[in-house]
Design a protein around this motif. Sequence first.
Motif, PDB file in Angstrom:
ATOM      1  N   GLU A 174       0.818  -1.323  -0.162  1.00 15.54           N
ATOM      2  CA  GLU A 174      -0.067  -0.077  -0.093  1.00 15.54           C
ATOM      3  C   GLU A 174       0.810   1.271   0.071  1.00 15.54           C
ATOM      4  O   GLU A 174       0.437   2.279  -0.549  1.00 15.54           O
ATOM      5  CB  GLU A 174      -1.012   0.003   1.271  1.00 15.54           C
ATOM      6  CG  GLU A 174      -1.999  -1.285   1.163  1.00 15.54           C
ATOM      7  CD  GLU A 174      -2.766  -1.164   2.439  1.00 15.54           C
ATOM      8  OE1 GLU A 174      -2.729  -0.550   3.413  1.00 15.54           O
ATOM      9  OE2 GLU A 174      -3.454  -2.121   2.386  1.00 15.54           O
ATOM     10  N   SER A 175       1.932   1.216   1.090  1.00 16.98           N
ATOM     11  CA  SER A 175       2.880   2.469   0.879  1.00 16.98           C
ATOM     12  C   SER A 175       3.479   2.886  -0.585  1.00 16.98           C
ATOM     13  O   SER A 175       3.528   3.751  -0.923  1.00 16.98           O
ATOM     14  CB  SER A 175       3.808   2.187   2.013  1.00 16.98           C
ATOM     15  OG  SER A 175       4.902   3.351   1.808  1.00 16.98           O
ATOM     16  N   ARG A 176       3.800   1.585  -1.155  1.00 16.12           N
ATOM     17  CA  ARG A 176       4.423   1.765  -2.639  1.00 16.12           C
ATOM     18  C   ARG A 176       3.608   2.395  -3.698  1.00 16.12           C
ATOM     19  O   ARG A 176       3.718   3.231  -4.304  1.00 16.12           O
ATOM     20  CB  ARG A 176       5.181   0.542  -3.194  1.00 16.12           C
ATOM     21  CG  ARG A 176       5.987   0.121  -2.297  1.00 16.12           C
ATOM     22  CD  ARG A 176       6.682  -1.119  -2.869  1.00 16.12           C
ATOM     23  NE  ARG A 176       7.640  -0.849  -4.069  1.00 16.12           N
ATOM     24  CZ  ARG A 176       7.998  -1.597  -4.801  1.00 16.12           C
ATOM     25  NH1 ARG A 176       7.738  -2.858  -4.636  1.00 16.12           N
ATOM     26  NH2 ARG A 176       8.678  -1.482  -6.097  1.00 16.12           N
ATOM     27  N   LEU A 177       2.193   1.769  -3.502  1.00 16.18           N
ATOM     28  CA  LEU A 177       1.146   2.337  -4.490  1.00 16.18           C
ATOM     29  C   LEU A 177       0.861   3.949  -4.044  1.00 16.18           C
ATOM     30  O   LEU A 177       0.372   4.552  -5.121  1.00 16.18           O
ATOM     31  CB  LEU A 177      -0.172   1.527  -4.202  1.00 16.18           C
ATOM     32  CG  LEU A 177      -0.092   0.017  -4.883  1.00 16.18           C
ATOM     33  CD1 LEU A 177      -1.129  -0.788  -4.454  1.00 16.18           C
ATOM     34  CD2 LEU A 177       0.167   0.175  -6.645  1.00 16.18           C
ATOM     35  N   LYS A 178       0.969   4.114  -2.900  1.00 14.72           N
ATOM     36  CA  LYS A 178       0.414   5.449  -2.465  1.00 14.72           C
ATOM     37  C   LYS A 178       1.373   6.521  -3.026  1.00 14.72           C
ATOM     38  O   LYS A 178       1.167   7.795  -3.351  1.00 14.72           O
ATOM     39  CB  LYS A 178       0.192   5.751  -1.001  1.00 14.72           C
ATOM     40  CG  LYS A 178      -0.182   6.940  -0.491  1.00 14.72           C
ATOM     41  CD  LYS A 178      -0.287   7.068   0.892  1.00 14.72           C
ATOM     42  CE  LYS A 178      -1.751   6.525   1.263  1.00 14.72           C
ATOM     43  NZ  LYS A 178      -2.139   6.832   2.845  1.00 14.72           N
ATOM     44  N   LEU A 195      -1.843   6.032 -14.727  1.00 15.75           N
ATOM     45  CA  LEU A 195      -1.772   5.984 -13.205  1.00 15.75           C
ATOM     46  C   LEU A 195      -1.845   4.522 -12.740  1.00 15.75           C
ATOM     47  O   LEU A 195      -1.139   3.944 -12.072  1.00 15.75           O
ATOM     48  CB  LEU A 195      -2.431   6.888 -12.498  1.00 15.75           C
ATOM     49  CG  LEU A 195      -2.394   6.864 -10.878  1.00 15.75           C
ATOM     50  CD1 LEU A 195      -1.225   6.958 -10.555  1.00 15.75           C
ATOM     51  CD2 LEU A 195      -3.470   8.043 -10.215  1.00 15.75           C
ATOM     52  N   VAL A 196      -2.921   4.035 -13.378  1.00 14.79           N
ATOM     53  CA  VAL A 196      -3.242   2.498 -12.849  1.00 14.79           C
ATOM     54  C   VAL A 196      -1.989   1.682 -13.590  1.00 14.79           C
ATOM     55  O   VAL A 196      -1.399   0.796 -12.623  1.00 14.79           O
ATOM     56  CB  VAL A 196      -4.368   2.037 -13.651  1.00 14.79           C
ATOM     57  CG1 VAL A 196      -4.426   0.532 -13.392  1.00 14.79           C
ATOM     58  CG2 VAL A 196      -5.476   2.518 -12.818  1.00 14.79           C
ATOM     59  N   ILE A 197      -1.540   1.695 -14.701  1.00 11.32           N
ATOM     60  CA  ILE A 197      -0.525   1.128 -15.373  1.00 11.32           C
ATOM     61  C   ILE A 197       0.861   1.126 -14.492  1.00 11.32           C
ATOM     62  O   ILE A 197       1.541   0.223 -14.431  1.00 11.32           O
ATOM     63  CB  ILE A 197      -0.299   1.333 -16.844  1.00 11.32           C
ATOM     64  CG1 ILE A 197      -1.580   1.033 -17.643  1.00 11.32           C
ATOM     65  CG2 ILE A 197       0.755   0.648 -17.409  1.00 11.32           C
ATOM     66  CD1 ILE A 197      -1.782   1.509 -19.029  1.00 11.32           C
ATOM     67  N   GLU A 198       1.087   2.411 -14.307  1.00 12.67           N
ATOM     68  CA  GLU A 198       2.538   2.937 -13.669  1.00 12.67           C
ATOM     69  C   GLU A 198       2.384   2.326 -12.194  1.00 12.67           C
ATOM     70  O   GLU A 198       3.521   1.758 -11.580  1.00 12.67           O
ATOM     71  CB  GLU A 198       2.863   4.268 -13.506  1.00 12.67           C
ATOM     72  CG  GLU A 198       4.032   4.532 -13.177  1.00 12.67           C
ATOM     73  CD  GLU A 198       4.624   6.014 -13.269  1.00 12.67           C
ATOM     74  OE1 GLU A 198       5.580   6.337 -12.657  1.00 12.67           O
ATOM     75  OE2 GLU A 198       4.225   6.722 -14.067  1.00 12.67           O
ATOM     76  N   SER A 199       1.331   2.258 -11.656  1.00 12.85           N
ATOM     77  CA  SER A 199       1.083   1.636 -10.202  1.00 12.85           C
ATOM     78  C   SER A 199       1.484   0.184 -10.464  1.00 12.85           C
ATOM     79  O   SER A 199       2.054  -0.418  -9.225  1.00 12.85           O
ATOM     80  CB  SER A 199      -0.356   1.614  -9.677  1.00 12.85           C
ATOM     81  OG  SER A 199      -0.447   3.034  -9.548  1.00 12.85           O
ATOM     82  N   MET A 200       0.933  -0.748 -11.227  1.00 15.68           N
ATOM     83  CA  MET A 200       1.141  -1.942 -11.370  1.00 15.68           C
ATOM     84  C   MET A 200       2.734  -2.340 -11.774  1.00 15.68           C
ATOM     85  O   MET A 200       3.240  -3.216 -11.232  1.00 15.68           O
ATOM     86  CB  MET A 200       0.383  -2.583 -12.543  1.00 15.68           C
ATOM     87  CG  MET A 200      -1.198  -2.593 -12.163  1.00 15.68           C
ATOM     88  SD  MET A 200      -1.756  -3.351 -10.861  1.00 15.68           S
ATOM     89  CE  MET A 200      -1.894  -2.034  -9.607  1.00 15.68           C
ATOM     90  N   LEU A 201       3.337  -1.485 -12.727  1.00 11.56           N
ATOM     91  CA  LEU A 201       4.747  -1.750 -13.037  1.00 11.56           C
ATOM     92  C   LEU A 201       5.584  -1.349 -11.663  1.00 11.56           C
ATOM     93  O   LEU A 201       6.504  -2.136 -11.481  1.00 11.56           O
ATOM     94  CB  LEU A 201       5.041  -0.844 -14.261  1.00 11.56           C
ATOM     95  CG  LEU A 201       4.557  -1.112 -15.487  1.00 11.56           C
ATOM     96  CD1 LEU A 201       4.648  -0.104 -16.345  1.00 11.56           C
ATOM     97  CD2 LEU A 201       4.791  -2.391 -15.993  1.00 11.56           C
ATOM     98  N   THR A 202       5.226  -0.419 -11.014  1.00  9.11           N
ATOM     99  CA  THR A 202       6.084  -0.120  -9.605  1.00  9.11           C
ATOM    100  C   THR A 202       6.140  -1.158  -8.731  1.00  9.11           C
ATOM    101  O   THR A 202       7.228  -1.332  -8.123  1.00  9.11           O
ATOM    102  CB  THR A 202       5.467   1.306  -9.110  1.00  9.11           C
ATOM    103  OG1 THR A 202       5.436   2.264  -9.961  1.00  9.11           O
ATOM    104  CG2 THR A 202       6.262   1.639  -7.952  1.00  9.11           C
ATOM    105  N   ILE A 203       5.116  -1.962  -8.469  1.00 11.84           N
ATOM    106  CA  ILE A 203       5.211  -3.031  -7.503  1.00 11.84           C
ATOM    107  C   ILE A 203       5.734  -4.327  -8.340  1.00 11.84           C
ATOM    108  O   ILE A 203       5.712  -5.322  -7.370  1.00 11.84           O
ATOM    109  CB  ILE A 203       3.853  -3.205  -7.253  1.00 11.84           C
ATOM    110  CG1 ILE A 203       2.872  -3.660  -8.224  1.00 11.84           C
ATOM    111  CG2 ILE A 203       3.298  -1.975  -6.244  1.00 11.84           C
ATOM    112  CD1 ILE A 203       1.416  -4.102  -7.357  1.00 11.84           C
ATOM    113  N   GLY A 204       6.130  -4.547  -9.571  1.00  5.06           N
ATOM    114  CA  GLY A 204       6.660  -5.430 -10.029  1.00  5.06           C
ATOM    115  C   GLY A 204       5.808  -6.339 -10.828  1.00  5.06           C
ATOM    116  O   GLY A 204       6.212  -7.290 -11.498  1.00  5.06           O
TER     117      GLY A 204
END
Length: 417
Positions: free
Chosen positions: A26-30, A144-153
């Motif tokens: 959650e912290s990484r997504l935020k 934003l959704v796509i970058e969120s998914m990529l950020t968490i791997g």
Amino acid sequence: MKKLLHTPEGVRDIYNVECGKKLALESRLKKVFHMYGYHDIQTPTFEYFDVFRKEIGTIPSRELYKFFDKEGNTLVLRPDFTPSIARAAATLFQEEQLPIRLCYTGSTFVNHSSYQGRLRETTQMGAELLGDDSVEADAEMLALVIESMLTIGLKEFQLTVSNVDFLQSLIEDADLDEDARERVRELITNRNFYGVEEYLESIQVKRSSKEAFGKMNELLGGVDILEKAKNIAPNSKGVMALRRLEKIYEILKLYGVEKFVTFDLSMSGTYGYYTGIIFRGYTYGTGDAIVKGGRYDHLVEKFGKKSASIGFAIVIDELMKALIRQKIRIVYTRKNTIVLYDEGRLREAIALAKDFRRKAKNTELVKKSKDKLLEAYVEYGKEYYAGNLIYIKKSGEITMINLVNGEQKTLNSTDRS
């Protein structure tokens, strides 16, 4: 012996390492939400029933958790964040004319009529962009959704996109009554296209409409299907819906994320308040969408302010399930240092713990039991993701153990001085 109490069906306890990983996720997504300029908001866990009434277009009343306050007002646990955000925006930002970016984290509660192992309390994280009706806003939310998914791997995922106006244009052109519309939507949602054809035949819908609905199963794929769909669009409403999707796709190219997007023009919105673009995110390892979102240009207006808006929610529980099954590591740093001490060494243990805590190091004090070996505490530390264990023996000797690589070092009182 007292009987142990368990949780009700559909809810569960989340603890220890799993809880830590969930909070880390959650912290990484935020952080991604904040990088896009979104500001945190918290809305109440329960609201007046009117916030989620049938006219709003959220879930059916029978699936709400309802109760009463002392004055007899009907209250409900929120099943969906968007109406709560819309209500808050209409109240708190009544005079604001520029776009408002809000993000949130919290639980939603749905009393599923057919349980089938689904959670009734789920954690959702989402973002809402209010006061912007532009195609650029649509593209921003998808990016934003796509970058969120990529950020968490997460790399193996797809956003499926549609526009409710396209399907609505077909339904309007077929001149269906309310019951027929619901039946057609239900069949299409279940991807029963043969059933749609049979049903339209049974109610004697005009030929052109039957042919258009008969081609719906072909309108799933890349951006090229939008051109194909124009051939069956019955009116300007349908054509404009497709052109908007094309514009969104062109902007997503600028973000460099277009390869994660597919189109499914048979998709209809989960909620009745959707008015334009809708989308869902899918990946391996879970049977449900991990992201749900869309445009809701008239929802905020129902609470007193005209404000075209768009938003999405990430279902954290489903996302975690997918990450675990895909063996994608959820970064969860080993933080705690365990200070283990023998009888008579409390003073030194507390002093050491205080020093560590002043240096912002998480420190757990544990008094060693005489009937437990040091190995038991080492295993305990590994199980709970501690990084180091420092053992102060009764003699004053100190053993330092790195729980990550197993290295040990022993200091006596002379070494420490």
